[in-house]
Design a protein around this motif. Structure first.
Motif, PDB file in Angstrom:
ATOM      1  N   SER A 108       0.824  -1.213   0.000  1.00 58.94           N
ATOM      2  CA  SER A 108       0.000   0.000   0.000  1.00 58.94           C
ATOM      3  C   SER A 108       0.856   1.260   0.000  1.00 58.94           C
ATOM      4  O   SER A 108       0.530   2.249  -0.670  1.00 58.94           O
ATOM      5  CB  SER A 108      -0.946  -0.017   1.201  1.00 58.94           C
ATOM      6  OG  SER A 108      -1.816  -1.131   1.114  1.00 58.94           O
ATOM      7  N   VAL A 109       1.960   1.231   0.741  1.00 57.08           N
ATOM      8  CA  VAL A 109       2.891   2.367   0.728  1.00 57.08           C
ATOM      9  C   VAL A 109       3.523   2.491  -0.660  1.00 57.08           C
ATOM     10  O   VAL A 109       3.660   3.602  -1.189  1.00 57.08           O
ATOM     11  CB  VAL A 109       3.958   2.219   1.843  1.00 57.08           C
ATOM     12  CG1 VAL A 109       5.099   3.206   1.651  1.00 57.08           C
ATOM     13  CG2 VAL A 109       3.324   2.404   3.223  1.00 57.08           C
ATOM     14  N   PHE A 120       7.410  11.623  -3.215  1.00 57.39           N
ATOM     15  CA  PHE A 120       7.171  10.699  -2.111  1.00 57.39           C
ATOM     16  C   PHE A 120       8.477  10.238  -1.460  1.00 57.39           C
ATOM     17  O   PHE A 120       8.518   9.926  -0.273  1.00 57.39           O
ATOM     18  CB  PHE A 120       6.398   9.485  -2.642  1.00 57.39           C
ATOM     19  CG  PHE A 120       5.986   8.495  -1.600  1.00 57.39           C
ATOM     20  CD1 PHE A 120       4.870   8.716  -0.823  1.00 57.39           C
ATOM     21  CD2 PHE A 120       6.703   7.327  -1.406  1.00 57.39           C
ATOM     22  CE1 PHE A 120       4.467   7.802   0.133  1.00 57.39           C
ATOM     23  CE2 PHE A 120       6.320   6.400  -0.450  1.00 57.39           C
ATOM     24  CZ  PHE A 120       5.193   6.638   0.318  1.00 57.39           C
ATOM     25  N   VAL A 121       9.566  10.200  -2.223  1.00 58.50           N
ATOM     26  CA  VAL A 121      10.828   9.596  -1.781  1.00 58.50           C
ATOM     27  C   VAL A 121      11.394  10.224  -0.506  1.00 58.50           C
ATOM     28  O   VAL A 121      11.734   9.491   0.425  1.00 58.50           O
ATOM     29  CB  VAL A 121      11.861   9.587  -2.928  1.00 58.50           C
ATOM     30  CG1 VAL A 121      13.219   9.113  -2.447  1.00 58.50           C
ATOM     31  CG2 VAL A 121      11.355   8.724  -4.082  1.00 58.50           C
ATOM     32  N   LEU A 125      11.982   8.067   2.910  1.00 56.50           N
ATOM     33  CA  LEU A 125      13.275   7.918   3.585  1.00 56.50           C
ATOM     34  C   LEU A 125      13.172   8.353   5.048  1.00 56.50           C
ATOM     35  O   LEU A 125      13.774   7.729   5.933  1.00 56.50           O
ATOM     36  CB  LEU A 125      14.360   8.693   2.844  1.00 56.50           C
ATOM     37  CG  LEU A 125      14.695   8.163   1.441  1.00 56.50           C
ATOM     38  CD1 LEU A 125      15.676   9.096   0.739  1.00 56.50           C
ATOM     39  CD2 LEU A 125      15.226   6.741   1.508  1.00 56.50           C
ATOM     40  N   HIS A 126      12.398   9.388   5.310  1.00 58.03           N
ATOM     41  CA  HIS A 126      12.152   9.814   6.691  1.00 58.03           C
ATOM     42  C   HIS A 126      11.433   8.705   7.466  1.00 58.03           C
ATOM     43  O   HIS A 126      11.774   8.417   8.623  1.00 58.03           O
ATOM     44  CB  HIS A 126      11.354  11.116   6.700  1.00 58.03           C
ATOM     45  CG  HIS A 126      11.016  11.617   8.060  1.00 58.03           C
ATOM     46  ND1 HIS A 126      11.963  12.059   8.963  1.00 58.03           N
ATOM     47  CD2 HIS A 126       9.816  11.734   8.681  1.00 58.03           C
ATOM     48  CE1 HIS A 126      11.365  12.424  10.083  1.00 58.03           C
ATOM     49  NE2 HIS A 126      10.065  12.239   9.934  1.00 58.03           N
ATOM     50  N   LEU A 127      10.460   8.081   6.835  1.00 62.88           N
ATOM     51  CA  LEU A 127       9.745   6.961   7.444  1.00 62.88           C
ATOM     52  C   LEU A 127      10.722   5.841   7.808  1.00 62.88           C
ATOM     53  O   LEU A 127      10.691   5.306   8.919  1.00 62.88           O
ATOM     54  CB  LEU A 127       8.671   6.432   6.490  1.00 62.88           C
ATOM     55  CG  LEU A 127       8.046   5.079   6.839  1.00 62.88           C
ATOM     56  CD1 LEU A 127       7.103   5.211   8.017  1.00 62.88           C
ATOM     57  CD2 LEU A 127       7.317   4.513   5.637  1.00 62.88           C
ATOM     58  N   LEU A 128      11.590   5.488   6.884  1.00 63.04           N
ATOM     59  CA  LEU A 128      12.559   4.421   7.149  1.00 63.04           C
ATOM     60  C   LEU A 128      13.492   4.788   8.301  1.00 63.04           C
ATOM     61  O   LEU A 128      13.809   3.943   9.149  1.00 63.04           O
ATOM     62  CB  LEU A 128      13.366   4.102   5.885  1.00 63.04           C
ATOM     63  CG  LEU A 128      12.587   3.476   4.732  1.00 63.04           C
ATOM     64  CD1 LEU A 128      13.506   3.276   3.537  1.00 63.04           C
ATOM     65  CD2 LEU A 128      11.923   2.176   5.139  1.00 63.04           C
ATOM     66  N   GLU A 137       0.376   4.232  13.034  1.00 59.55           N
ATOM     67  CA  GLU A 137      -0.447   5.324  12.497  1.00 59.55           C
ATOM     68  C   GLU A 137       0.379   6.598  12.322  1.00 59.55           C
ATOM     69  O   GLU A 137       0.218   7.328  11.347  1.00 59.55           O
ATOM     70  CB  GLU A 137      -1.640   5.603  13.412  1.00 59.55           C
ATOM     71  CG  GLU A 137      -2.628   4.462  13.505  1.00 59.55           C
ATOM     72  CD  GLU A 137      -2.194   3.330  14.458  1.00 59.55           C
ATOM     73  OE1 GLU A 137      -1.189   3.487  15.202  1.00 59.55           O
ATOM     74  OE2 GLU A 137      -2.843   2.272  14.428  1.00 59.55           O
ATOM     75  N   ASP A 138       1.266   6.865  13.294  1.00 63.33           N
ATOM     76  CA  ASP A 138       2.124   8.051  13.213  1.00 63.33           C
ATOM     77  C   ASP A 138       3.164   7.894  12.110  1.00 63.33           C
ATOM     78  O   ASP A 138       3.473   8.862  11.402  1.00 63.33           O
ATOM     79  CB  ASP A 138       2.807   8.302  14.562  1.00 63.33           C
ATOM     80  CG  ASP A 138       1.804   8.643  15.660  1.00 63.33           C
ATOM     81  OD1 ASP A 138       0.735   9.208  15.337  1.00 63.33           O
ATOM     82  OD2 ASP A 138       2.083   8.333  16.828  1.00 63.33           O
ATOM     83  N   LEU A 139       3.688   6.703  11.952  1.00 62.37           N
ATOM     84  CA  LEU A 139       4.638   6.453  10.862  1.00 62.37           C
ATOM     85  C   LEU A 139       3.949   6.667   9.512  1.00 62.37           C
ATOM     86  O   LEU A 139       4.533   7.250   8.600  1.00 62.37           O
ATOM     87  CB  LEU A 139       5.210   5.038  10.962  1.00 62.37           C
ATOM     88  CG  LEU A 139       6.155   4.779  12.123  1.00 62.37           C
ATOM     89  CD1 LEU A 139       6.402   3.277  12.280  1.00 62.37           C
ATOM     90  CD2 LEU A 139       7.464   5.525  11.940  1.00 62.37           C
ATOM     91  N   GLY A 140       2.714   6.204   9.401  1.00 62.22           N
ATOM     92  CA  GLY A 140       1.971   6.386   8.157  1.00 62.22           C
ATOM     93  C   GLY A 140       1.774   7.850   7.811  1.00 62.22           C
ATOM     94  O   GLY A 140       1.852   8.244   6.649  1.00 62.22           O
ATOM     95  N   ARG A 141       1.565   8.672   8.839  1.00 57.30           N
ATOM     96  CA  ARG A 141       1.356  10.110   8.593  1.00 57.30           C
ATOM     97  C   ARG A 141       2.592  10.758   7.971  1.00 57.30           C
ATOM     98  O   ARG A 141       2.472  11.735   7.230  1.00 57.30           O
ATOM     99  CB  ARG A 141       0.985  10.806   9.900  1.00 57.30           C
ATOM    100  CG  ARG A 141      -0.449  10.588  10.285  1.00 57.30           C
ATOM    101  CD  ARG A 141      -0.868  11.453  11.482  1.00 57.30           C
ATOM    102  NE  ARG A 141      -2.007  10.835  12.128  1.00 57.30           N
ATOM    103  CZ  ARG A 141      -1.955  10.004  13.168  1.00 57.30           C
ATOM    104  NH1 ARG A 141      -0.804   9.711  13.732  1.00 57.30           N
ATOM    105  NH2 ARG A 141      -3.048   9.479  13.671  1.00 57.30           N
ATOM    106  N   ILE A 142       3.774  10.227   8.262  1.00 53.62           N
ATOM    107  CA  ILE A 142       5.006  10.780   7.681  1.00 53.62           C
ATOM    108  C   ILE A 142       4.917  10.772   6.156  1.00 53.62           C
ATOM    109  O   ILE A 142       5.368  11.714   5.492  1.00 53.62           O
ATOM    110  CB  ILE A 142       6.250   9.990   8.149  1.00 53.62           C
ATOM    111  CG1 ILE A 142       6.481  10.211   9.653  1.00 53.62           C
ATOM    112  CG2 ILE A 142       7.485  10.365   7.342  1.00 53.62           C
ATOM    113  CD1 ILE A 142       7.579   9.316  10.237  1.00 53.62           C
ATOM    114  N   VAL A 143       4.333   9.727   5.607  1.00 51.67           N
ATOM    115  CA  VAL A 143       4.240   9.614   4.150  1.00 51.67           C
ATOM    116  C   VAL A 143       2.833   9.929   3.640  1.00 51.67           C
ATOM    117  O   VAL A 143       2.489   9.621   2.497  1.00 51.67           O
ATOM    118  CB  VAL A 143       4.699   8.211   3.667  1.00 51.67           C
ATOM    119  CG1 VAL A 143       6.187   8.032   3.847  1.00 51.67           C
ATOM    120  CG2 VAL A 143       3.924   7.104   4.354  1.00 51.67           C
TER     121      VAL A 143
END
Length: 177
Positions: A108-109, A120-121, A125-128, A137-143
């Motif tokens: 999905s990401v 998006f990149v 990378l911030h998410l990783l 849920e907070d990690l998902g908001r990063i992207v």
């Protein structure tokens, strides 16, 4: 040697690559979900009914697997005991949920990346870099992904559906349909 689908023009080779990817996606997303439903049914029945017989466990296994397989596969008497080859069903309930969740989350990401492109990149990378330092849920908001939105998850399933369509086209081009 790694072969990419984009670089593969032979219909037989494309079909083989797509079939492998589709099988992996189905096994991880759908089969693990069916297994998780068995775990839930088994542990719920154990709490409500007490000790469960092998036959009762086989019934629960057959019911939850039939929900996934439909009428495309016959559930045989021998298959009714397949639950027993996975010991963590008993000792570590909920274990298989992470497989389905992780695979569908990744797909999905990736769908979000396909939709948004190179913008998006940096967020990805911030998410990783954030790793497991935040709630999902907070990690998902990063992207920019809302994990509570069914449409987000549909994006991952759409990738799998697109692969099925490509596999059908490759099978037709290879003279296999």
């Amino acid at each position: 040697m790694s072969v990419s689908l984009a670089a593969t023009t032979d219909p037989q080779d494309r079909l083989a690559l797509l079939a492998e990817s589709i099988e992996g996606g189905i096994a991880t997303v759908f089969r693990q979900t069916a297994m998780n439903r068995f775990e839930q049914a088994m542990h719920t029945a154990r709490r409500e009914e007490g000790e469960l017989s092998v036959e009762r466990l086989g019934d629960l296994w057959a019911e939850t697997q039939s929900e996934m397989l439909g009428d495309s596969v016959e559930i045989t008497d021998n298959y009714r005991s397949w639950w027993s080859y996975i010991p963590h069903f008993v000792g570590t309930p909920g274990y298989v949920y992470a497989y389905a969740y992780g695979q569908l989350l990744a797909m999905s990401v990736y769908h979000q990346y396909e939709t948004q492109g190179s913008d998006f990149v940096p967020r990805y990378l911030h998410l990783l870099r954030a790793g497991g330092s935040m709630a999902p849920e907070d990690l998902g908001r990063i992207v920019g992904c809302d994990l509570a939105d069914p449409g987000f998850w549909d994006g991952g399933l759409a990738l799998l559906e697109a692969q099925v369509d490509q596999a059908e086209d490759a099978a037709a081009a290879a003279g296999r349909l």
